[in-house]
Design a protein around this motif. Structure first.
Motif, short mmCIF file in Angstrom:
data_model
loop_
_atom_site.label_atom_id
_atom_site.label_comp_id
_atom_site.label_asym_id
_atom_site.label_seq_id
_atom_site.Cartn_x
_atom_site.Cartn_y
_atom_site.Cartn_z
N ASP A 102 0.86 -1.18 0.00
CA ASP A 102 0.00 0.00 0.00
C ASP A 102 0.90 1.24 0.00
N LYS A 140 0.82 4.89 1.42
CA LYS A 140 -0.02 5.63 2.37
C LYS A 140 0.09 7.14 2.28
N GLY A 185 -5.58 7.22 3.83
CA GLY A 185 -6.07 5.84 3.94
C GLY A 185 -5.35 4.90 2.99
N PHE A 213 -5.49 -9.42 8.72
CA PHE A 213 -4.62 -8.59 7.88
C PHE A 213 -3.41 -8.28 8.76
N ASN A 229 -5.13 -6.13 11.51
CA ASN A 229 -6.48 -5.65 11.27
C ASN A 229 -7.37 -6.88 11.15
N ARG A 275 -9.91 -7.24 9.12
CA ARG A 275 -10.64 -7.05 7.87
C ARG A 275 -9.63 -6.92 6.75
N LEU A 276 -10.11 -6.77 5.54
CA LEU A 276 -9.18 -6.57 4.42
C LEU A 276 -8.75 -5.10 4.36
N GLY A 277 -7.69 -4.84 3.62
CA GLY A 277 -7.19 -3.47 3.48
C GLY A 277 -7.85 -2.75 2.33
N ASP A 278 -7.80 -1.44 2.40
CA ASP A 278 -8.30 -0.61 1.33
C ASP A 278 -7.23 0.43 1.06
N PRO A 279 -6.56 0.47 -0.08
CA PRO A 279 -6.94 -0.08 -1.39
C PRO A 279 -6.36 -1.45 -1.75
N GLU A 280 -5.78 -2.19 -0.80
CA GLU A 280 -5.20 -3.49 -1.16
C GLU A 280 -6.23 -4.44 -1.80
#
Ligand code: AMP
Ligand code: GLY
Length: 435
Positions: A218, A220, A232, A275, A291, A293-298
């Motif tokens: 990512d 950042k 983000g 994550f 984390n 949950r999944l990453g954003d924008p991954e």
């Protein structure tokens, strides 16, 4: 099966795009979604933390699976809410219980967890108002730079890297006495700064077994060359060239296996994503954060590279049979470039018309609207009667496939050049260190 997806970002558009490719998905509902998810299913104007509203929707639309995009519903216990309700119990929810979500929801918990299972991470100390003076003394003798982390969820802003002792003490005071992050900052983790290159590793676990999804990197910072304020995420690349087999093996042995075993040992109900934010120091992996949950924008590069049927994968997870699954990946390189509102990550305008993207009803196939090998994923967009408008800082991203990072980014830029909204900005150097 009817599926409900919670969230409204680029991550959720990528998940929605992937979910509807499964023959197992009959109808998809997204709450609240964005103008892009309307291409994949029915948006419902409902907050992902409105559990009562979600319950009503699940009953009305005969939902069989709930996929949770963001962390907040998980940290607030959506999985536990479903488990405790006779009418909801049979619905499988993709995500951990509240106890499991503490891996992300409490930095102090996750640091202690890593300590217990000897998972490599930066050394640290934990402070609150009861040992405030010790904290100040600790900071004053700490090597620079110093990393300060608010314990709880702080919308991605809770980590501050301080370059001087004066700054560190001021920040510490702001968190603990000035309530800068509210309740989230009532405990502060002070940790050693690790120097290295970062990597996002995504695991899906059924609580017993796990599979590793394509990894990603990512970007950042807002500015090219990784300069300026944290955001983000301004773009992502997958696969990551330095995450070769040997390095991924170290991550599996030193991080993933002990994490899943630790969750098991503590009887934590965890059926969802882990994550692991990894930093490579020398040749060794260290965990920067977890984390749930999944990453954003991954996700916008991970989902396009994942060949498995996502609904089938979630069903295997729900049945505790991830040991029978093999992850299949597209070998090409995927890059995503995020277009943001002018002024982001500071203040920015919303409601600006977007041209060059298609509205609801358009299909996000490789042929259109992104052009061959490209996909447009919406993030902060909203459909109004007159067309699509901006509704957030990160507005949309373009993911492209190619044989090299350079070509993939080039393709995404070509698509972005045809998209317009006032103040549009994107980094032109995503993947720069791999060119
Ligand atoms: P987070 O908000 O938890 O995603 O953290 C934001 C960023 O802070 C991470 O992506 C890292 O770049 C950086 N960071 C966090 N902890 C450390 C650390 N111990 N050493 C160096 N950088 C860190
Ligand atoms: N892109 C980093 C995150 O989703 O936390």
């Amino acid at each position: 099966m009817n599926i409900l997806l919670l969230g409204s970002g680029g991550r959720e558009h990528a998940l929605a795009w992937k979910l509807i490719q499964s023959p197992l998905c009959t109808r998809l509902f997204i709450a609240p979604g964005n103008a892009g998810t309307m291409q994949c299913g029915t948006n419902i104007d409902l907050s992902p933390t409105d559990f009562e509203g979600i319950k009503k929707l699940c009953t009305k639309e005969k939902i069989g699976m709930v996929v949770v995009g963001p962390e907040e519903p998980l940290v607030r216990g959506i999985v536990d809410y479903f488990a405790a309700d006779a009418a909801l119990r049979k619905i499988s929810v993709v995500g951990p219980s509240a106890r499991g979500a503490r891996l992300e929801g409490s930095k102090a918990f996750s640091k202690k967890f890593m300590e217990r299972y000897k998972i490599p991470t930066a050394s640290y100390r934990e402070f609150d108002v009861t040992n405030y003076a010790d904290g100040i003394a600790y900071l004053q003798q700490h090597r620079l730079p110093i990393v300060l982390k608010a314990d709880g969820l702080a919308a991605g802003k809770g980590v501050v890297i301080c370059q001087s002792h004066v700054e560190a003490v001021a920040e510490f005071e702001l968190m603990l006495q000035g309530h800068k992050f509210g309740e989230a900052g009532s405990k502060v983790v002070v940790e050693e700064f690790l120097k290295g290159i970062e990597l996002s590793v995504f695991v899906l676990t059924d609580g017993q077994h796990f599979v590793i999804l394509p990894e990603a990197k990512d970007y950042k910072r807002i500015g090219e060359g990784d300069t300026g304020l944290n955001t983000g995420g301004m773009g992502a690349v997958s696969p990551v060239p330095f995450a070769d087999e040997a390095f991924m093996q170290k991550i599996t042995e030193r991080v993933i296996v002990p994490t899943v075993e630790g969750l098991k040992k503590e009887n934590i109900d965890y059926k969802g994503f882990i994550f692991a934010g990894i930093i490579k120091v020398g040749e060794d992996p260290f965990v920067i954060e977890y984390n749930c949950r999944l990453g954003d924008p991954e996700t916008e590069v991970v989902m396009p590279r994942l060949k498995n049927d996502l609904v089938a994968l979630f069903q295997s997870m729900a049945a505790g049979r991830l040991n029978e699954v093999r992850i299949e990946k597209d070998d090409r390189i995927a890059c995503t470039v995020m277009a943001v509102s002018g002024g982001y990550p500071g203040s920015y305008e919303k409601g600006l018309p977007i041209t060059g993207v298609e509205g609801p009803g358009a299909s996000n196939t490789p042929e259109r609207p992104g052009g061959a090998d490209s996909l447009i994923f919406h993030a902060g967009t909203k459909w109004q009667k007159e067309g699509i408008v901006t509704s957030g800082g990160r507005v949309l991203c373009v993911t492209s496939f190619a044989e090299t990072v350079y070509e993939a980014v080039d393709k995404s830029r070509d698509v972005l050049e045809k998209i317009h909204f006032e103040g549009i900005y994107y980094r032109r150097d995503i993947g720069y260190e791999f060119l």
